[in-house]
Design an enzyme around this catalytic site. Structure first.
Site, short mmCIF file in Angstrom:
data_model
loop_
_atom_site.label_atom_id
_atom_site.label_comp_id
_atom_site.label_asym_id
_atom_site.label_seq_id
_atom_site.Cartn_x
_atom_site.Cartn_y
_atom_site.Cartn_z
N ASP A 100 0.86 -1.18 0.00
CA ASP A 100 0.00 0.00 0.00
C ASP A 100 0.90 1.24 0.00
O ASP A 100 1.81 1.33 0.83
CB ASP A 100 -0.85 -0.03 1.28
CG ASP A 100 -2.28 0.36 1.04
OD1 ASP A 100 -2.51 1.46 0.50
OD2 ASP A 100 -3.17 -0.43 1.39
N ASP A 207 -2.83 4.64 -2.35
CA ASP A 207 -3.85 5.22 -1.48
C ASP A 207 -4.19 6.64 -1.92
O ASP A 207 -3.30 7.41 -2.30
CB ASP A 207 -3.26 5.25 -0.05
CG ASP A 207 -4.26 5.64 1.01
OD1 ASP A 207 -5.22 4.88 1.23
OD2 ASP A 207 -4.09 6.71 1.61
N GLU A 265 -6.36 4.21 -5.76
CA GLU A 265 -7.66 4.45 -5.12
C GLU A 265 -8.08 5.86 -5.50
O GLU A 265 -7.60 6.83 -4.92
CB GLU A 265 -7.53 4.30 -3.60
CG GLU A 265 -8.86 4.42 -2.91
CD GLU A 265 -8.75 4.89 -1.47
OE1 GLU A 265 -9.62 4.56 -0.67
OE2 GLU A 265 -7.79 5.64 -1.14
N HIS A 339 -10.82 -2.97 3.25
CA HIS A 339 -10.72 -2.63 4.68
C HIS A 339 -11.51 -1.38 5.04
O HIS A 339 -11.63 -1.04 6.22
CB HIS A 339 -9.25 -2.43 5.04
CG HIS A 339 -8.67 -1.25 4.32
ND1 HIS A 339 -8.49 -1.25 2.94
CD2 HIS A 339 -8.27 -0.04 4.74
CE1 HIS A 339 -8.01 -0.09 2.57
NE2 HIS A 339 -7.87 0.67 3.64
N ASP A 340 -12.03 -0.65 4.05
CA ASP A 340 -12.81 0.57 4.31
C ASP A 340 -14.31 0.33 4.14
O ASP A 340 -15.10 1.27 4.21
CB ASP A 340 -12.42 1.68 3.32
CG ASP A 340 -11.03 2.22 3.56
OD1 ASP A 340 -10.53 2.12 4.69
OD2 ASP A 340 -10.44 2.75 2.59
O1 TEU Z 1 -9.01 5.84 2.08
C1 TEU Z 1 -9.36 7.04 1.49
C2 TEU Z 1 -10.80 7.23 1.20
O2 TEU Z 1 -11.13 8.06 0.41
C3 TEU Z 1 -11.86 6.46 1.87
O3 TEU Z 1 -12.23 5.26 1.42
C4 TEU Z 1 -11.99 6.71 3.32
O4 TEU Z 1 -11.51 5.67 4.10
C5 TEU Z 1 -13.43 6.86 3.65
O5 TEU Z 1 -13.93 7.86 2.84
C6 TEU Z 1 -13.62 7.26 5.08
O6 TEU Z 1 -14.99 7.38 5.27
C7 TEU Z 1 -7.68 5.56 2.28
C8 TEU Z 1 -7.51 4.27 3.05
O7 TEU Z 1 -8.04 3.22 2.32
C9 TEU Z 1 -8.15 4.40 4.39
O8 TEU Z 1 -8.11 3.23 5.14
C10 TEU Z 1 -7.45 5.51 5.12
O9 TEU Z 1 -8.10 5.78 6.33
C11 TEU Z 1 -7.39 6.79 4.29
O10 TEU Z 1 -6.99 6.58 2.96
C12 TEU Z 1 -6.39 7.75 4.86
O11 TEU Z 1 -5.10 7.26 4.61
#
Ligand code: TEU
Length: 571
Positions: A100, A207, A265, A339-340
């Protein structure tokens, strides 16, 4: 446009979130040796690539997405030697490993930020985004603008030492790096990318890949939520003015030097905008995650403002995510979990004991039949579900859920009904749902750890676990395995074909074809708990290649039934 076949397009990718995968030393936290001990299991599913979520050193305010040192491993997960071993053990099984890449921000404990914060004249001051306060007519101090953080509250944090604010689109402890500064970019490339490529990794999940370039005037955002002081500010940092220049530079200077795959992402994008990131000729990244499917029913600016959805909405989201590449040299992804996100069976299937595995097989069928690189999140292959609604808010440990709940409670202290409703939504959509320990067997702590797990194990581990499925040919695990095989066997259609939805307005079934030249795959899915009529909407001879029931081929589709046929039109 002729289709170009490549290894990363056809790969099945399995995401491992280290804290909850497998604990090898009884401290309650998953670790690298634990992951290594399960590689044969991962391989047996038919996986080609493992995506490992952040294992870097971190204070863990956002579960490792707050990195304090790109070149070290979080001690509870292991050491650099463990990473070397993981890389070689993955490779020796014929799989690849991607990491990541979290480079929109660091932790406030990263030495770069500690220097930057120390004085206005520090050489690294400009490595992060610092702005003076805005002072109102009464002389009160305010953040530089009204941007809201993704984790609630203002996106700016005041730092007394130098009387300035720094930008943090996520947690206060996740300051945004200043990508405008070339020296910063080069430092990121060296520390976060080259260091790991040189160790032999095969690519990155990038990310927040659309967020590095901010509109430099930092204007106030339009008021979208009048009930909040802080407003969504995507407009000023998503796909900003220099984002494609930055990605092109990162590709040219680093990624292109390795035989790597990258998936960004990006989240929200129009077709035109998306193609700028993932069209092969742009030389930025191979593919991207779009949130159309996982955010169905939610406001894109705030997932907890949720209104529910219809099957038609879901179909539209699938079309948006997979069709934007048609007729182009771009590529897409297929996923319903990470994971989100909450668990897909709860969200899009039916997690009742009667239907959970069958609806899980139906969702596996859908994903196996869609164009794009397929991603499976740990536990999805055995049908792990959301946590029970009965769990109190104290069991939720994610900063996103906690901050949201606390902010909402502070704003509506006496509105019990509204709070209960919010808890319903949190239970349905919180990231915590994906973060409970993997359920390996029916022993204590689901076989995840001999110690006390850092997060509570889902109550249903005795009914849903790996041990009960690996030797059962009728299990969801085996269905996934079979679905991945069928996907590869008919790859010209299932991985590379053109999607045509045949029953868009039907609220019970999802029927579509995947075609390439004269070849046709016909997929039908029953999204309800009722019997529905099965219809052959395309003329020809049908041969069944995948089904989640024993006696498919009747005129009735049983609840959550799924079928994939190859249709021979020529006869
Ligand atoms: O996620 C960024 C993101 O835009 C989202 O999916 C976010 O987790 C969500 O909108 C919150 O409600 C990435 C990672 O996947 C996430 O786990 C991290 O928390 C985030 O970046 C910050 O690094």
């Amino acid at each position: 446009m002729t289709v170009t076949y490549t290894w990363w397009k056809e790969a099945a990718i399995y995401q491992i979130w280290p804290a909850s995968y497998k604990d090898s030393n009884g401290d309650g936290v998953g670790d690298l040796p634990g992951i290594i001990s399960k590689l044969d299991y991962v391989k047996s599913l038919g996986v080609d690539i493992i995506w490992l979520s952040p294992m870097y050193d971190s204070p863990q305010d956002d579960m490792g997405y707050d990195i304090s040192d790109y070149e070290k491993v979080y001690p509870k997960y292991g050491t650099l030697e463990d990473m070397d071993k993981l890389i070689s053990e993955v490779h020796s099984r014929g799989m690849k490993l991607i990491l990541d890449l979290v480079i929109n921000h660091t932790s406030d404990k990263h030495k770069w930020f500690e220097e930057s914060r120390s004085s206005k004249t520090n050489p690294k001051r400009d490595w992060y985004i610092w702005k003076p306060p805005r002072i109102d007519e009464q002389g009160n101090r305010h953040p530089p603008n009204n941007w809201g953080s993704y984790f609630s509250g203002s996106a700016w944090k005041y730092d007394e030492l130098t009387d300035e604010y720094y930008l943090h689109l996520f947690a206060e402890s996740q300051p945004d790096l200043n990508w405008e500064n070339e020296e910063t970019r080069n430092a990121i490339y060296a520390s976060a990318l080259t260091f790991w490529f040189e160790k032999g990794i095969d690519g990155f999940r990038i990310d927040t890949a659309g967020m590095y370039s901010k509109v430099q005037s930092f204007p106030d955002a339009p008021i979208v939520f009048p009930d909040s002081e802080w407003q969504p500010c995507k407009k000023y940092h998503q796909s900003g003015p220099r984002i494609h220049e930055f990605h092109k530079e990162m590709f040219a200077k680093v990624t292109s030097k390795y035989d790597a795959m990258t998936v960004g992402e990006v989240g929200h994008s129009t077709r035109e905008d998306a193609l700028k990131y993932v069209s092969a000729k742009e030389k930025e990244m191979n593919m991207m995650f779009l949130f159309d499917v996982v955010e169905t029913g939610s406001k894109p600016e705030d997932r907890f403002r949720y209104d529910g959805f219809t099957l038609k909405d879901f179909k539209q989201a699938v079309i948006n995510m997979s069709s934007f590449t048609e007729g182009t040299d771009a590529w897409s992804t297929v996923f319903t979990e990470n994971h989100d996100q909450p668990r897909s069976i709860t969200r899009f299937g039916n997690d009742s004991p009667k239907h959970r595995f069958k609806s899980g097989k139906m969702l596996a069928t859908l994903q196996a039949a869609l164009t794009g690189t397929l991603f499976i999140y740990q536990g999805q292959e055995i049908g792990m579900t959301n946590v029970p609604r009965s769990w109190p808010i104290e069991e939720y440990l994610d900063i996103n859920s906690i901050n949201y709940y606390n902010q909402f409670k502070a704003a509506h202290p006496d509105d019990k009904e509204a709070l209960e409703k919010l808890l319903d939504t949190i239970n349905l959509l919180a990231r915590d749902n994906a973060r409970t320990p993997v359920q390996w067997d029916d022993s204590d702590n689901a076989g995840f750890s001999t110690g006390k797990p850092w997060m509570r194990v889902n109550d249903n581990y005795k009914e849903i676990n790996v041990a009960s499925q690996v030797n059962d040919k009728t299990s969801l695990f085996h269905y996934w395995k079979k679905a991945l095989e069928v996907r590869k066997e008919y790859k010209n259609l299932l991985i590379y074909g053109k999607l045509n939805v045949l029953d868009f307005d039907n609220e019970k079934t999802f029927t579509f074809t995947k075609t390439q030249n004269k070849d046709i795959a016909y997929i039908v899915l029953n999204f309800t708990e009722e019997d529905v009529k099965f219809e052959k909407l395309v003329k020809g001879d049908y041969s069944l290649v995948l089904s989640n029931v024993d006696n498919a081929d009747s005129d009735i589709l049983s609840p959550y039934e799924a079928r994939v046929y190859i249709v021979d039109e020529t006869s």
